[in-house]
Every structure is written in C-alpha cells, then in structure tokens.
Design a protein around this motif. Structure first.
Motif: not given
Length: 417
Positions: A28-34, A219-223
């Motif tokens: 989360l802190t690394a900005g990685e999308s789930a 999708s990983p960048f959709a939100c």
C-alpha cells in the motif's frame, strides 16, 4: 462514570494482495494496485469490469471444510479476518478460565449473503429446481458473519450486524468502541466483509454510472480519487477485523498494542440518497474530534473516503477545508481505495486498519495514480502522491461517507514508543 481507554490489540484481514498485514501495508505504501479485471462466463452478457478480488483465499483451507460449508463467501471472508485478528491479539480461540459473557462482536456488511440468494434464484428460475438448499436462510442472513464469529470465539455478549451502505464497518467499529469505552464490554471483535460480484449487484452498480471502466491492461489504474480524469469507483471483495480491548485489561495480560481508538462521530446529511453534502460530513468530523478530545491541530493524517466519483471527492475535500481551516493545506490526505478498491461494507474496516498501521509505522500510504492529474475542485489539502515514511504522526482520522447520507468518522492515536 469515567470512560475507559480502548486499545487495538488485534488486526486481521484477507488481503487482496494475498499476503499478511506487513505485506499489505508495504505494498500500500509503495502505491501498488491490487485492482485486476473481472470477466465472468455469464451468458449471454458476462460481467467485465475492473475489480478487486482475493484469489488466494481458499475458505476450506482457512476455516476447514465443515465450517466453510456453513457460510456464504462474505461470512467466510469475515470469519477468516476475525480469526487472523484474534490470533494477532494473542487470546486463545476457546475461553481459558476468563469469562467472555461480556465480550462481543459488532460487524458491518452492506450486502450480506447476496451470493447465496442469487444461487437460489439461478437454481429455481434457470435450472428449474423445485427447492433450494435448507441452509439458504442461514447462508444469506446479514448477521451470519457476526453469529459465526461469536460462536467460534465463545463471545457471550452482544452480537450485532450493521448495514449502513459504505459506512457499515466504520459504524460497527465505532459502536464496538463505545461499548468498550463505557465498560459494557472488555473485548469487542469488530470489522466488516462484503462480496459484491453477484451478477445482479454488479449490474445495479453499473446502472448507477459510477463505476470506473477498464480492460485487462488499464484496470490496475482505473480508480483515481481526486484526479481530474477520474471515472468512478472500483468494487472489491474482502474482510477486515480489529480487536478492541479495555486498555488496562490489555496491559495486564501483556498484549501488544497497535494503537488506540479515541473517537467516533456520526451524522446524516438528510438531504439526498446518493448526493453527498459537505455540511453533514463537517458535523461528523467535528463530532469525532470532540468525542476524542482532539483539536484539528492534533490530526496528522486523514484516510479519505475518496471513491473517485465526480460528486463525492470535491465534497469531501470541501468538508476537510471547513474543519481544518488554513491548516488544511498542510494536512496529509490520501485515498487508499485507489489501490484496494471499494469494499462497500468492509471499506471502513480495511481503511481503519490502513490508518492504524500508518500511525504504528509512522508512514503514510498515497493516493495512487494522482501525480499530475489533480482536479482543481479537489485542491486545498496536502494530497499524498507517493508513500511517505519517517513521519511524525500523532493522531489520524478515517472517513466513511455512505449512500443515504450516513457519515461515520473514526479517530485513532499512536502509541508512544
């Protein structure tokens, strides 16, 4: 009657990243999308949308097949998260001498066992069956998760479920906090779980036109909360749980304390079912600060509700600016839904865990996918664009603002090292 301090001694979740708490917060802190891509085999119209799933979760492995078979997926996720939080707090699953008659469970879910009901509809209407499973009612009832949790952990006090749309688990946590603070309960297991990929549920959210579009690549960048080019929210499944405990009881047994929950405030916009109102959010924020005995200057981080909708994001920023005044520009704010998606009734719980971990680790997770895209209507706070470590965080807020105009805000304080 004097109020008791409330320690957070257990944290547990079924992580969309597939790992444990440390892995969850690191990513989360690394900005990685789930966020991934959901494509079903429903015919003639399959579901296809950005979605956050927990593909590594095997309920039979996590809970044992006999117990898992008694639950809809939302309760399975909730039970697994509850077990993880309980194990983390260091208490045995079965009572060992100490009475648990006043210990309880408060759980949040927006949807409950919708998958169980949808399965029944399919069997009756599509497959022509004459009857459904005799377990259908207990699989589908909204209080199934807290009922199973109370049974499995021997909690003889209150066992209640809260359904307040996207604020469900935040309200559950707040109500659990009040019971421990008042002395009515020594320990409360609280949190939330939801599974929104039932076909009818997903289509209903699509009909609202608040869902972010995307394909397998995008999708990983959709939100993208607060971004000028945001297109909407991304749904996700999950479960998250916290153990709240009387501070003196926790200290006496040598428990590790992750943090302290110190305030809870609620309000209702009472103006519109789906259009948020800053005035209502301001009331909830101010009520939380007053309940916690904190001033705006004491808050060093806000985990925003931040759904990435055109209507919601600017209203939340406007509310923060009203409450924090000139200091708002220096107030770190991030929306972790940009990475773990919107878990509906579980959103408040997973974001509460993110906030507690931020205080514990003295680090702030970012709003992902925002760099260079900030909407002018969302300016005026310190948007966290990349993870920040080595911060000096004393207290933080976690916002949950739901359809129906229901607002809930939780306040947490770091434990002095």
């Amino acid at each position: 009657m004097s109020q008791r301090r409330v320690a957070i001694t257990g944290l547990g979740l079924v992580s969309p990243y597939g790992g444990d708490l440390a892995d969850f917060f690191t990513r989360l802190t690394a900005g990685e999308s789930a966020i991934g891509y959901l494509l079903t085999d429903d015919q003639p119209r399959p579901l296809s949308m950005p979605f956050v799933s927990c593909p590594g979760f095997d309920p039979d492995t996590a809970l044992g097949k006999p117990l898992a078979s008694m639950m809809d997926r939302f309760a399975q996720l909730g039970m697994a998260a509850a077990f993880a939080a309980w194990d983390d707090c260091g208490l045995p699953r079965k009572a060992d001498g100490e009475s648990r008659d006043s210990w309880g469970c408060a759980w949040g879910t927006a949807l409950g066992g919708t998958l169980a009901y949808e399965k029944g509809y399919r069997e009756l209407w599509q497959k022509g069956k004459e009857r459904v499973s005799p377990l259908a009612v207990v699989l589908g009832m909204n209080n199934a998760a807290n009922a199973h949790i109370s049974i499995q952990l021997g909690l003889g006090g209150v066992s209640m479920s809260h359904t307040v749309a996207c604020a469900s688990s935040a309200v559950a946590i707040g109500e659990a906090f009040r019971r421990v603070r008042s002395g009515e309960a020594t320990v409360m297991l609280t949190g939330g779980s939801d599974v929104p990929q039932a076909y009818g549920v997903a289509r209903a959210w699509e009909a609202l036109r608040v869902m972010a579009p995307g394909d397998a690549d995008s999708s990983p960048f959709a939100c993208r909360p607060f971004a000028a080019d945001r297109r909407g929210l991304v749904l996700g499944e999950g479960g998250a749980a916290l153990v709240l405990e009387d501070w003196d009881h926790a200290v006496a047994r040598g428990a590790r304390i992750h943090g302290e929950i110190v305030g809870y405030g609620t309000s209702c916009d009472h103006s519109h079912l789906v259009k948020p109102e800053a005035a209502g959010q301001v009331r909830a924020l101010n009520a939380t600060l007053a309940d916690a005995g904190l001033s705006a200057d004491d808050i060093d981080y806000v985990n925003a509700h931040g759904t990435a909708t055109a209507e919601g994001d600017p209203v939340e920023v406007a509310a923060l600016k009203q409450v924090f005044g000139e200091r708002a520009e220096r107030l770190p704010v991030s929306a972790t839904k940009s990475m773990h998606g919107h878990l509906l009734g579980a959103a408040g719980a997973i974001e509460a865990i993110a906030t507690v971990l931020a205080l514990r680790e003295q680090a702030i997770p970012p709003t992902a996918h925002l760099d260079g895209r900030l909407d002018a209507a969302c300016t005026g706070v310190d948007h966290v664009l990349s993870g920040r470590r080595g911060q000096k965080l004393r207290a933080a807020l976690s916002n949950s603002f739901a359809f129906g105009g229901s607002n809930a805000v939780l306040a947490f304080r770091a434990v002095a090292s």
